[in-house]
Design a protein around this motif. Structure first.
Motif, short mmCIF file in Angstrom:
data_model
loop_
_atom_site.label_atom_id
_atom_site.label_comp_id
_atom_site.label_asym_id
_atom_site.label_seq_id
_atom_site.Cartn_x
_atom_site.Cartn_y
_atom_site.Cartn_z
N VAL A 1 -67.78 91.38 17.62
CA VAL A 1 -68.66 92.07 18.58
C VAL A 1 -68.01 93.36 19.06
O VAL A 1 -68.64 94.42 19.05
CB VAL A 1 -69.01 91.14 19.76
CG1 VAL A 1 -69.71 91.90 20.87
CG2 VAL A 1 -69.89 89.97 19.28
N ASP A 2 -66.76 93.29 19.46
CA ASP A 2 -66.08 94.49 19.96
C ASP A 2 -65.93 95.56 18.87
O ASP A 2 -66.12 96.75 19.12
CB ASP A 2 -64.70 94.14 20.53
CG ASP A 2 -64.80 93.39 21.85
OD1 ASP A 2 -65.91 93.23 22.39
OD2 ASP A 2 -63.74 92.93 22.34
N ALA A 3 -65.61 95.13 17.65
CA ALA A 3 -65.47 96.08 16.55
C ALA A 3 -66.81 96.72 16.21
O ALA A 3 -66.87 97.89 15.82
CB ALA A 3 -64.87 95.40 15.33
N LEU A 4 -67.90 95.98 16.38
CA LEU A 4 -69.23 96.55 16.13
C LEU A 4 -69.57 97.61 17.18
O LEU A 4 -70.09 98.68 16.83
CB LEU A 4 -70.29 95.45 16.11
CG LEU A 4 -71.72 95.90 15.84
CD1 LEU A 4 -71.82 96.70 14.53
CD2 LEU A 4 -72.65 94.69 15.80
N HIS A 5 -69.26 97.33 18.43
CA HIS A 5 -69.46 98.36 19.47
C HIS A 5 -68.67 99.62 19.13
O HIS A 5 -69.19 100.74 19.23
CB HIS A 5 -69.00 97.84 20.85
CG HIS A 5 -69.98 96.94 21.53
ND1 HIS A 5 -71.21 97.37 21.97
CD2 HIS A 5 -69.90 95.64 21.87
CE1 HIS A 5 -71.84 96.37 22.54
NE2 HIS A 5 -71.07 95.30 22.49
N LEU A 6 -67.43 99.43 18.73
CA LEU A 6 -66.59 100.58 18.35
C LEU A 6 -67.14 101.31 17.13
O LEU A 6 -67.10 102.54 17.07
CB LEU A 6 -65.16 100.13 18.07
CG LEU A 6 -64.32 99.76 19.29
CD1 LEU A 6 -63.01 99.11 18.85
CD2 LEU A 6 -64.02 101.00 20.12
N LEU B 1 -74.42 88.64 17.95
CA LEU B 1 -74.12 89.80 17.11
C LEU B 1 -75.38 90.61 16.85
O LEU B 1 -75.35 91.84 16.85
CB LEU B 1 -73.50 89.32 15.80
CG LEU B 1 -72.63 90.31 15.04
CD1 LEU B 1 -71.50 90.84 15.91
CD2 LEU B 1 -72.08 89.64 13.80
N ALA B 2 -76.50 89.94 16.66
CA ALA B 2 -77.78 90.63 16.41
C ALA B 2 -78.15 91.54 17.58
O ALA B 2 -78.66 92.64 17.38
CB ALA B 2 -78.88 89.62 16.15
N ARG B 3 -77.89 91.10 18.80
CA ARG B 3 -78.21 91.92 19.98
C ARG B 3 -77.41 93.22 20.00
O ARG B 3 -77.88 94.25 20.45
CB ARG B 3 -77.99 91.13 21.26
CG ARG B 3 -79.14 90.20 21.59
CD ARG B 3 -78.99 89.58 22.97
NE ARG B 3 -77.95 88.57 23.04
CZ ARG B 3 -78.10 87.31 22.61
NH1 ARG B 3 -79.24 86.93 22.09
NH2 ARG B 3 -77.12 86.47 22.72
N VAL B 4 -76.19 93.17 19.50
CA VAL B 4 -75.36 94.37 19.43
C VAL B 4 -75.75 95.20 18.20
O VAL B 4 -75.86 96.42 18.27
CB VAL B 4 -73.86 94.02 19.37
CG1 VAL B 4 -73.01 95.27 19.24
CG2 VAL B 4 -73.46 93.22 20.60
N PHE B 5 -75.97 94.51 17.08
CA PHE B 5 -76.25 95.20 15.83
C PHE B 5 -77.61 95.90 15.86
O PHE B 5 -77.73 97.04 15.42
CB PHE B 5 -76.20 94.21 14.67
CG PHE B 5 -76.39 94.87 13.33
CD1 PHE B 5 -75.40 95.68 12.81
CD2 PHE B 5 -77.56 94.70 12.62
CE1 PHE B 5 -75.58 96.31 11.58
CE2 PHE B 5 -77.73 95.33 11.40
CZ PHE B 5 -76.74 96.13 10.88
N LEU B 6 -78.62 95.22 16.35
CA LEU B 6 -79.97 95.77 16.42
C LEU B 6 -80.45 95.77 17.86
O LEU B 6 -81.26 94.93 18.25
CB LEU B 6 -80.92 94.94 15.54
CG LEU B 6 -80.60 94.89 14.06
CD1 LEU B 6 -81.44 93.84 13.35
CD2 LEU B 6 -80.81 96.25 13.42
N PRO B 7 -79.97 96.71 18.67
CA PRO B 7 -80.35 96.71 20.08
C PRO B 7 -81.85 96.90 20.27
O PRO B 7 -82.51 97.61 19.49
CB PRO B 7 -79.56 97.89 20.67
CG PRO B 7 -79.17 98.73 19.51
CD PRO B 7 -79.13 97.84 18.30
N ALA B 8 -82.39 96.26 21.29
CA ALA B 8 -83.83 96.29 21.56
C ALA B 8 -84.36 97.69 21.78
O ALA B 8 -85.51 97.99 21.45
CB ALA B 8 -84.15 95.39 22.76
N GLU B 9 -83.54 98.58 22.33
CA GLU B 9 -84.03 99.93 22.62
C GLU B 9 -84.14 100.82 21.39
O GLU B 9 -84.62 101.94 21.46
CB GLU B 9 -83.18 100.61 23.70
CG GLU B 9 -81.75 100.88 23.30
CD GLU B 9 -80.79 99.74 23.59
OE1 GLU B 9 -79.58 99.94 23.40
OE2 GLU B 9 -81.24 98.65 24.00
#
Length: 192
Positions: A47-52, A110-118
């Motif tokens: 999750v953190d690496a995806l944000h980065l 992970l999906a919430r970070v990968f494909l954000p709703a906005e």
């Protein structure tokens, strides 16, 4: 950042399933304890690496794309080009995002970070189309959101095809240009 970059290299080459904390630590040239101390679990690291990764790709894209409000078609093409494997950095990013996409299908966090709703990418493309539309630069009657959905999904999917050698980069660029020409067909100022 060094740990995240190690994770990205593993994900790009072998997939996220191969990115155990031990493998990431070895790739980063660090001890397993150091990686565990900073992240605690593989899931937290993912999750953190995806944000980065999102932040890093945005930073790099902003440094490459020159905003020119007088040339909306060119600006939109430059944005879409960021989804294509035109260089090693973008090819690696696309591979890493593909690995994350596969994992996000079974991992809701992970999906919430990968494909954000906005939908920030689609929103950006829709805003560029809407601004050009308001300036009379597009064909009448377009729905910017529908066009943005198609363009972003198309660019990402076609970029994947380039990685798989199903299409060439030139073929994909011609396809994107075809769609952009259709959108900007009513603009006498746009010349390719």
């Amino acid at each position: 950042m060094r740990i995240a970059e190690a994770l990205w290299r593993i994900a790009a080459e072998r997939g996220l399933h191969a990115a155990s904390l031990r493998e990431v630590a070895a790739e980063a040239g660090m001890s397993l304890r150091t990686v565990q101390y900073h992240f605690g679990s593989k899931h937290r690291l993912l999750v953190d690496a995806l944000h980065l990764l999102h932040a890093e790709n945005e930073r790099i894209a902003r440094s490459r794309i020159r905003f020119d409000g007088t040339e909306p078609r060119g600006l939109l093409r430059a944005v879409l080009e960021e989804f294509l494997p035109v260089d090693a950095q973008r090819a690696t990013a696309l591979r890493v995002f593909s690995a994350y996409y596969a994992r996000s299908l079974t991992d809701p966090d992970l999906a919430r970070v990968f494909l954000p709703a906005e939908q920030p990418l689609e929103r950006l493309v829709a805003e560029l189309i809407a601004a050009a539309q308001a300036d009379g630069r597009t064909v009448p009657g377009l729905d910017p959101w529908h066009e943005a959905d198609l363009l972003v999904a198309g660019a990402v999917g076609l970029g994947g095809d380039v990685l798989h050698d199903r299409r060439t980069l030139d073929e994909v660029r011609r396809t994107l240009d075809y769609h952009l020409d259709r959108i900007f067909a009513g603009d006498p100022r746009t010349r390719r």
